[in-house]
Each structure stands twice: as structure tokens, then as C-alpha cells.
Design an enzyme around this catalytic site. Sequence first.
Site, PDB file in Angstrom:
ATOM      1  CB  ALA A  66      48.335 151.440  88.557  1.00  0.00           C
ATOM      2  CG  ASP A  94      46.878 156.479  83.201  1.00  0.00           C
ATOM      3  OD1 ASP A  94      45.725 156.849  82.932  1.00  0.00           O
ATOM      4  OD2 ASP A  94      47.196 155.935  84.282  1.00  0.00           O
ATOM      5  CB  SER A 122      44.225 148.728  92.596  1.00  0.00           C
ATOM      6  OG  SER A 122      44.926 148.529  91.405  1.00  0.00           O
TER       7      SER A 122
HETATM    8  P1  13P Z   1      45.030 152.079  90.846  1.00  0.00           P
HETATM    9  O1  13P Z   1      46.481 152.266  91.111  1.00  0.00           O
HETATM   10  O2  13P Z   1      44.214 152.428  92.034  1.00  0.00           O
HETATM   11  O3  13P Z   1      44.738 150.746  90.299  1.00  0.00           O
HETATM   12  O4  13P Z   1      44.602 153.146  89.734  1.00  0.00           O
HETATM   13  C1  13P Z   1      44.935 152.900  88.406  1.00  0.00           C
HETATM   14  C2  13P Z   1      44.629 154.062  87.544  1.00  0.00           C
HETATM   15  O5  13P Z   1      43.596 154.678  87.640  1.00  0.00           O
HETATM   16  C3  13P Z   1      45.617 154.424  86.528  1.00  0.00           C
HETATM   17  O6  13P Z   1      45.250 155.560  85.838  1.00  0.00           O
HETATM   18 ZN    ZN Z   2      43.999 156.893  86.954  1.00  0.00          ZN
END
Ligand code: 13P
Ligand code: ZN
Length: 291
Positions: free
Chosen positions: A232, A82, A211
Site C-alpha cells: 500500500a 483488506d 512496503s
Molecule cells: P504497507 O502499507 O506497509 O505496504 O502494507 C500493506 C498492507 O499490508 C495492506 O494490507
Molecule cells: Zn495489511
Amino acid sequence: MALINPLKFLQKAREKGVAIAAFNVHNLETIQAVAEGAAEERAPVIIQTTPGTLKHAGVEYIAACVKVAAEKHNIPIALHVDHCPSYNTIVQCIRNGYTSVMIDGSHLPYEENVALVKKVVEVAHSVGVPVEGELGRIGGAEDDLTVDEREATFTVPEEARDFVEATGVDTLAIAIGTAHGVYKWEPRLDFKRLADIRKLVDVPLVLHGASGVDDESIRKAIAGGICKINIATELKIPMAEAIQEVFRAKPGENDPRKYMGPAKEAVKQVVRNKIRLCGCNGLADELEGRW
Ligand code: 13P
Ligand code: ZN
């Protein structure tokens, strides 16, 4: 089951108007929590790591653990890197068995972003690995990647179309109002922009920073064409809270199983809820024979 190319189930999710949940993991327990939660929901799942996690845990350890999870559970699991800004790290991930990669050149000027992504697409496609690109800049903080609110920019639909054509990416992360990390204020998604991008771009679209976005907006985003939802922070917070709770009740606890056990359970519950929110529970069985 071996790790698989996520396009196999992203396409199916798209046909059905649902999305695949993609969870960022950091260690053995989070890998187990995601794999067990997805298996209990019979959902295909994407397990993903940022370069920061690779630095922390080591690409070989992560790949080995996720491969074991995929062998243990009879569901399709993809392993994805990612927000990777580095061509070399992407090659290392592929070499270690990652089945999907994201090259994040969104900080670069458009032409440089295109050139970097093209280079990654060429090497990844030569070994059958799909590539996620990003256009526009998603604000907030994700590991070592911090994008100031003033630098965050929404995706321009026509640019997104040209970018996909020029680079050959398989999926596209778009900026429509979400941000990484904990929101300072209620996120408001630009659904009109999503619709305009969807009209011009035919590859599966990815929503980062999911999130803290309310369930209704997530459902609306999926109905509007988002096929992959990245989560995440909403796994990190319950994990930390569960550990804190153990130490509040028993400050002298020193058995990792006693504090990591509840943490893993807390993460698993969120994984199951998010999978149901994405509507991909049960999808693993509909894919039988296709993976
Ligand atoms: P968050 O931490 O806001 O859920 O974002 C996750 C994300 O985009 C990982 O690439
Ligand atoms: Zn991201």
C-alpha cells in the site's frame, strides 16, 4: 473477463514458488494504474481496498471501476476487501461483487477471533468467496487500523495451525516482523518462524506491510512460502510525490488530469516493479484456460 476467485492463481503461484502482488487502491487512477501495470506484465493481480477506502469512495463505485478494469484487460483480476473487522461490511462487499475477503479479528482474544472468522467463512464459502484471516498482530498504521509496536505480536506456528483448522480460512496473514506504513527502522523478518509456520500450515500465506522491505527479504519470504504480498504505502508515496512535483513546478495548476496523470504513471511503474519482484509476471498466460 469477470473478476475471479484469487485462489485460482494463488495456488498456481504457490506451485511455481512465486507470489501474487496485492495492491491497495483508493480511487480511479490507482485502480487504472494497477490494472494497466499488471496487464503490461501479464500478471494476475489482486486489487484491494480497506474499509476506510470504502467509506471514502463507496463500495459500489470501487466494485464498478474494478469490474470495468477486469473486462478491459485480459488478465485475471480479483477484488479483495483488506483488514475488514466487520461481518456486515464483508457481506456488503460480496453483494457488490468482491471475489475475496479478509476478516481481521487479530485485535480480539483468540477464541473471539476464531468465532468471528468462522462466521465469515460460513457466509463467504456459501457463495464461493475465499477468506483471509490474520493471526498474530502486524504493527504500524493502515488507514483506521493502528497497532502500537508494543501490541504487535508475532504469529505462533502451532496457534496458526489450530486457527486454520478451527476457522476454515483459505489464506493466512502472518506476523513475522513486517509492519504497515513507513518503517521507523529497517524491518528484519523472522524467516525461521516463517519456515515453522509453513511446516504446520498448508494454506497460502500472506505477507502484509511489504512496503519498505528490501527486495532480498521479499524474495526470501517468497522462497519460504509466502504467496501473496500486500503493498500500500509504496504506491501512496510516489503518487503524492508526483502530485507535489507538479505543484512545485506550477503552483497554479488546476487541471486534475495534469496532476493525476503523472501520479498514475508513477504508481504504475511501482506496480510493474513489484510484480517482477514477486515473480508473477507472465503468469496470466500460464493460467490460460484455468480462469
Ligand atoms: P504497507 O502499507 O506497509 O505496504 O502494507 C500493506 C498492507 O499490508 C495492506 O494490507
Ligand atoms: Zn495489511
